[in-house]
Write a protein that holds these residues in place. Structure first.
Motif, PDB file in Angstrom:
ATOM      1  N   LEU A  11     -19.560  76.177  52.859  1.00  0.00           N
ATOM      2  CA  LEU A  11     -20.937  76.629  52.312  1.00  0.00           C
ATOM      3  C   LEU A  11     -21.003  75.700  51.058  1.00  0.00           C
ATOM      4  O   LEU A  11     -20.478  75.933  50.084  1.00  0.00           O
ATOM      5  N   ASP A  12     -21.849  74.461  51.208  1.00  0.00           N
ATOM      6  CA  ASP A  12     -22.105  73.729  50.157  1.00  0.00           C
ATOM      7  C   ASP A  12     -20.874  73.153  49.576  1.00  0.00           C
ATOM      8  O   ASP A  12     -20.743  72.945  48.400  1.00  0.00           O
ATOM      9  N   GLY A  13     -20.106  72.617  50.536  1.00  0.00           N
ATOM     10  CA  GLY A  13     -18.908  71.693  50.143  1.00  0.00           C
ATOM     11  C   GLY A  13     -17.677  72.832  49.432  1.00  0.00           C
ATOM     12  O   GLY A  13     -16.836  72.328  49.282  1.00  0.00           O
ATOM     13  N   GLN A  14     -18.064  73.914  49.461  1.00  0.00           N
ATOM     14  CA  GLN A  14     -16.779  75.092  48.866  1.00  0.00           C
ATOM     15  C   GLN A  14     -16.621  75.837  50.145  1.00  0.00           C
ATOM     16  O   GLN A  14     -17.482  76.273  50.925  1.00  0.00           O
ATOM     17  N   TRP A  15     -15.330  76.309  50.345  1.00  0.00           N
ATOM     18  CA  TRP A  15     -14.821  77.316  51.067  1.00  0.00           C
ATOM     19  C   TRP A  15     -15.636  78.470  50.946  1.00  0.00           C
ATOM     20  O   TRP A  15     -15.686  79.316  49.836  1.00  0.00           O
ATOM     21  N   SER A  16     -16.221  79.262  51.891  1.00  0.00           N
ATOM     22  CA  SER A  16     -17.001  80.578  51.732  1.00  0.00           C
ATOM     23  C   SER A  16     -15.807  81.544  51.409  1.00  0.00           C
ATOM     24  O   SER A  16     -14.738  81.347  51.710  1.00  0.00           O
ATOM     25  N   GLY A  17     -16.453  82.525  50.314  1.00  0.00           N
ATOM     26  CA  GLY A  17     -15.507  83.395  49.795  1.00  0.00           C
ATOM     27  C   GLY A  17     -14.538  84.153  50.925  1.00  0.00           C
ATOM     28  O   GLY A  17     -13.284  84.367  51.021  1.00  0.00           O
ATOM     29  N   VAL A  18     -15.348  84.620  52.057  1.00  0.00           N
ATOM     30  CA  VAL A  18     -14.763  85.154  53.063  1.00  0.00           C
ATOM     31  C   VAL A  18     -13.655  84.539  53.849  1.00  0.00           C
ATOM     32  O   VAL A  18     -12.774  85.268  54.276  1.00  0.00           O
ATOM     33  N   SER A  19     -13.722  83.201  54.088  1.00  0.00           N
ATOM     34  CA  SER A  19     -12.733  82.281  54.673  1.00  0.00           C
ATOM     35  C   SER A  19     -11.495  82.584  53.853  1.00  0.00           C
ATOM     36  O   SER A  19     -10.448  82.886  54.706  1.00  0.00           O
ATOM     37  N   LEU A  20     -11.491  82.555  52.583  1.00  0.00           N
ATOM     38  CA  LEU A  20     -10.099  82.569  51.860  1.00  0.00           C
ATOM     39  C   LEU A  20      -9.873  84.208  51.722  1.00  0.00           C
ATOM     40  O   LEU A  20      -8.495  84.245  51.725  1.00  0.00           O
ATOM     41  N   GLU A  21     -10.562  84.958  51.721  1.00  0.00           N
ATOM     42  CA  GLU A  21     -10.157  86.376  51.841  1.00  0.00           C
ATOM     43  C   GLU A  21      -9.669  86.645  53.175  1.00  0.00           C
ATOM     44  O   GLU A  21      -8.564  87.465  53.159  1.00  0.00           O
ATOM     45  N   LEU A  22     -10.164  86.065  54.253  1.00  0.00           N
ATOM     46  CA  LEU A  22      -9.413  86.353  55.564  1.00  0.00           C
ATOM     47  C   LEU A  22      -8.168  85.916  55.710  1.00  0.00           C
ATOM     48  O   LEU A  22      -7.386  86.365  56.498  1.00  0.00           O
ATOM     49  N   LEU A  23      -8.075  84.549  55.263  1.00  0.00           N
ATOM     50  CA  LEU A  23      -6.554  83.841  55.250  1.00  0.00           C
ATOM     51  C   LEU A  23      -5.701  84.929  54.384  1.00  0.00           C
ATOM     52  O   LEU A  23      -4.501  84.915  54.849  1.00  0.00           O
ATOM     53  N   THR A  24      -6.057  85.534  53.321  1.00  0.00           N
ATOM     54  CA  THR A  24      -5.289  86.066  52.594  1.00  0.00           C
ATOM     55  C   THR A  24      -4.616  87.302  53.466  1.00  0.00           C
ATOM     56  O   THR A  24      -3.672  87.874  53.513  1.00  0.00           O
ATOM     57  N   GLN A  25      -5.821  88.063  54.036  1.00  0.00           N
ATOM     58  CA  GLN A  25      -5.433  89.236  54.625  1.00  0.00           C
ATOM     59  C   GLN A  25      -4.566  88.738  55.991  1.00  0.00           C
ATOM     60  O   GLN A  25      -3.844  89.441  56.493  1.00  0.00           O
ATOM     61  N   GLY A  26      -4.959  87.637  56.755  1.00  0.00           N
ATOM     62  CA  GLY A  26      -4.237  87.132  57.645  1.00  0.00           C
ATOM     63  C   GLY A  26      -2.852  86.802  57.428  1.00  0.00           C
ATOM     64  O   GLY A  26      -1.908  87.222  58.341  1.00  0.00           O
ATOM     65  N   ARG A  27      -2.551  86.487  56.263  1.00  0.00           N
ATOM     66  CA  ARG A  27      -1.074  86.556  55.559  1.00  0.00           C
ATOM     67  C   ARG A  27      -0.399  87.609  55.985  1.00  0.00           C
ATOM     68  O   ARG A  27       0.802  87.919  56.345  1.00  0.00           O
TER      69      ARG A  27
END
Lengths: 323, 330
Positions: A11-27
């Protein structure tokens, strides 16, 4: 090795917060189920991918092709690599893409999950979401179809980067472009650059409902939010009445947030609103009607006119500061 | 102007129409055009490419103005439980819809109004479609009374317990069966489950382009120009028909039912299509045909120590600040 995919969105050149949250939970899920954590992205520079590895992605699928062919490119990637689990952020575009991918692939999709874990025995993804307008929680599984798909609102999980990580080479997935697409994006316009409010990131939200009485009443909300170092949210009714911008909307059709403190002023507490704020750490409600349903979800309720209570609150905060 | 022959409601002979030459990109609409009267549709009208119908069709008293183009629209609506009459079927883990009261999903009302406005502007025919228990017919009658042209109920015991994919499948079959549909409109989401998945799912099964969160639709030549709301602002898209859109129009109040349409809504027979009529694969519908299963339902643990403060604002705020300090949030 079976894979868990997270659709990461810029979003606007930044990774959306939820993408990084999902990666964290994905771990967490990958650790429990012996899965490989993969990020799926379109339209990113290779330099931007580093952040995805930092949040735990072990492999990145970089989708090529135009935005018009995103759906068929994702479907093709899913059919080729057959992930076990596919998680997407419940962003505006995620909520459009996910059900279309699920329908094309012929698998199930659970929307707006508030909990994701793996069943210890079956290894199935247990997807929890509010059912019945938030009165009950349902745990949903997708036993016989793959991938098991879910969308998650931002703010449900925390985003934590790894201290040590190892970046790799992205896997390029060719775009499924066609010569004559049936839809074409003409332009993309940013309108809220100046007043982008990050309700998700706010630790404290002061929300106004119909009880504030009008656009004027939101000045009072603004004053309280400033005094408490928070931001202003709003209920559906006030947005529909044009008292405040829809970017402030908290609830089913707006944002789902979990601030540490949520102050609901003059909000009756209809279910569509409650589902957007019920995971707040502490809920304070101010309402003149002691039977308002908001008091059922509030930790501390104040029965009174917000036009008296809020100025009094501001006064006492000021007095305290002076002391 | 239009020169029409055989204009009697009983006649099934093809109409001959003289039409005004328009731009070549209107070909698409010409192919799709239907002549409307009595709220019904006459198909099989032969059109010459490059022409668009302008003017009055039919004789005075039973005709309507068809301007520019006619588009066959479908609006998918849902009956949602009203108020506190929600009954959960704990055995099956889903809402018992036959016990629930019948309101039109509030997010569908502005969409219906939006469809009416498109019809006012460009001409067209609106079919409302809902899937649900037999009593869901009620919302279809409501839609008809507000001015929809036609309604179809999708109801079958086999459909009970369908998840969003199974529902999308049934809707897509119904849209195929209606035939010649150009534009399918959905609401932003439903009030009860609020997944917003059925619209995109249906479009994907039809293999039609789909845009969600649409706030404006305009016809430009032979295509639709659509404004889609995004997180940061909006995007403008050009979409060919047939397509599906989820409309996020806020505050479009549904127009009042007219006397004529109210009378029509009472009289009109609403066909009910089930497994047989739709020719659906029973293995893909209902509880058994749904890929997602509800494993369990539970009551979310309620927070403890709710406190309701009353009294003077001064006293309440003093207590509140004390409590907030105890919780260490301030």
């Amino acid at each position: 090795m079976r894979e868990l995919w997270v659709y990461a969105e810029l979003l606007d050149g930044q990774w959306s917060g939820v993408s990084l949250e999902l990666l964290t939970q994905g771990r967490v899920l990958c650790g429990a189920g012996g899965l490989t954590l993969c990020a799926v992205v379109r339209g990113a520079d290779v330099a931007q991918l580093d952040e995805l590895y930092r949040f735990g992605a072990e492999r990145v699928y970089l989708l090529q092709g135009a935005v018009e062919s995103l759906l068929s490119t994702v479907v093709r990637a899913v059919e080729r690599y057959r992930p076990e689990i596919f998680l997407l952020g419940a962003t505006m575009s995620g909520r459009q893409l996910a059900p279309m991918v699920a329908a094309r692939v012929g698998t199930g999709l659970t929307a707006d999950c508030t909990g994701l874990e793996l069943d210890g025995n079956t290894g199935l993804l247990l997807m929890s979401r509010p059912a019945c307008g938030g009165q009950l929680m349902a745990t949903i599984v997708c036993p016989d179809h793959r991938p098991q798909m879910a969308t998650v609102r931002s703010g449900v999980f925390a985003a934590e980067p790894l201290m040590e990580y190892c970046a790799g080479e992205p896997v390029l997935v060719e775009g499924d472009d066609v010569a004559a697409p049936r839809m074409r994006r003409l332009r993309s316009v940013r309108t809220e650059a100046g007043e982008a409010v990050d309700l998700h990131a706010a630790r404290l939200v002061v929300a106004g409902g119909r009880g504030v009485g009008g656009a004027e009443g939101f000045r009072l909300m603004e004053a309280l939010a400033t005094a408490l170092d928070g931001v202003v949210g709003a209920s559906r009714g006030t947005v529909d009445a044009g008292w405040i911008s829809s970017s402030r909307l908290v609830g089913q059709s707006g944002k789902t947030i979990s601030p540490e403190l949520y102050v609901a002023c003059g909000i009756s507490g209809a279910i569509p609103h409650v589902v957007g704020m019920q995971s707040a750490g502490l809920v304070v409600a101010i309402n003149a009607d002691p039977t308002a349903p908001i008091f059922d979800v509030a930790d501390i309720g104040l029965v009174g006119d917000l036009h008296e209570v809020v100025p009094e609150w501001l006064r006492q905060l000021r007095d305290e500061a002076v002391d | 102007m239009v020169d029409a022959e055989c204009l009697t409601p009983e006649s099934s002979a093809p109409l001959r129409l003289r039409v005004k030459q328009q731009r070549p990109e209107d070909d698409f609409w010409v192919r799709k055009m239907r002549v409307l009267f009595w709220g019904g549709v006459i198909s099989g009208v032969k059109w010459e490419a490059g022409c668009v119908l302008v003017g009055w069709v039919g004789a005075v008293g039973w005709s309507r103005l068809v301007e520019g183009f006619c588009v066959k629209m479908v609006v998918c609506i849902k009956q949602v439980p009203g108020g506190d009459r929600l009954v959960m079927d704990r055995e099956r883990g889903c809402l018992n819809r036959s016990s629930a009261g019948g309101l039109m999903n509030p997010f569908d009302e502005p969409v219906l109004e939006y469809a009416f406005r498109l019809r006012d502007q460009y001409g067209g025919h609106i079919t409302v479609l809902t899937m649900g228990p037999p009593q869901a017919e009620q919302v279809l009658r409501t839609a008809l009374s507000h001015g929809a042209d036609e309604a179809v109920l999708l109801s079958d015991r086999a459909f009970g317990g369908s998840d969003t994919l199974a529902t999308s499948y049934v809707l897509s079959r119904a849209i195929e069966r209606l035939g010649g549909v150009d534009l399918v409109l959905f609401g932003r989401q439903t009030l009860d489950s609020g997944t917003a998945q059925v619209g995109p799912g249906t479009a994907a099964l039809l293999d039609w382009p789909m845009l969600a969160n649409v706030r404006r639709v305009e016809r430009v030549g032979g295509v639709l120009r659509v404004e889609q709301v995004t997180e940061a602002g909006y995007e403008e898209w050009e979409v060919l028909l047939p397509c599906a859109l989820a409309i996020a129009a806020d505050g479009e109040e549904l127009r009042m039912p007219g006397l004529e349409s109210r009378r029509r809504a009472r009289r009109l027979e609403i066909p009910c299509w089930g497994v047989g009529e739709l020719g659906v694969d029973v293995a893909r519908v209902g509880l058994a045909g749904s890929p997602t299963k509800v494993l369990r339902l539970y009551t979310p643990e309620s927070k403890q120590q709710r406190e309701l403060l009353r009294g003077s604002p001064r006293e309440m705020v003093r207590l509140l600040i004390e409590r907030l300090k105890e919780h260490a949030v301030l």
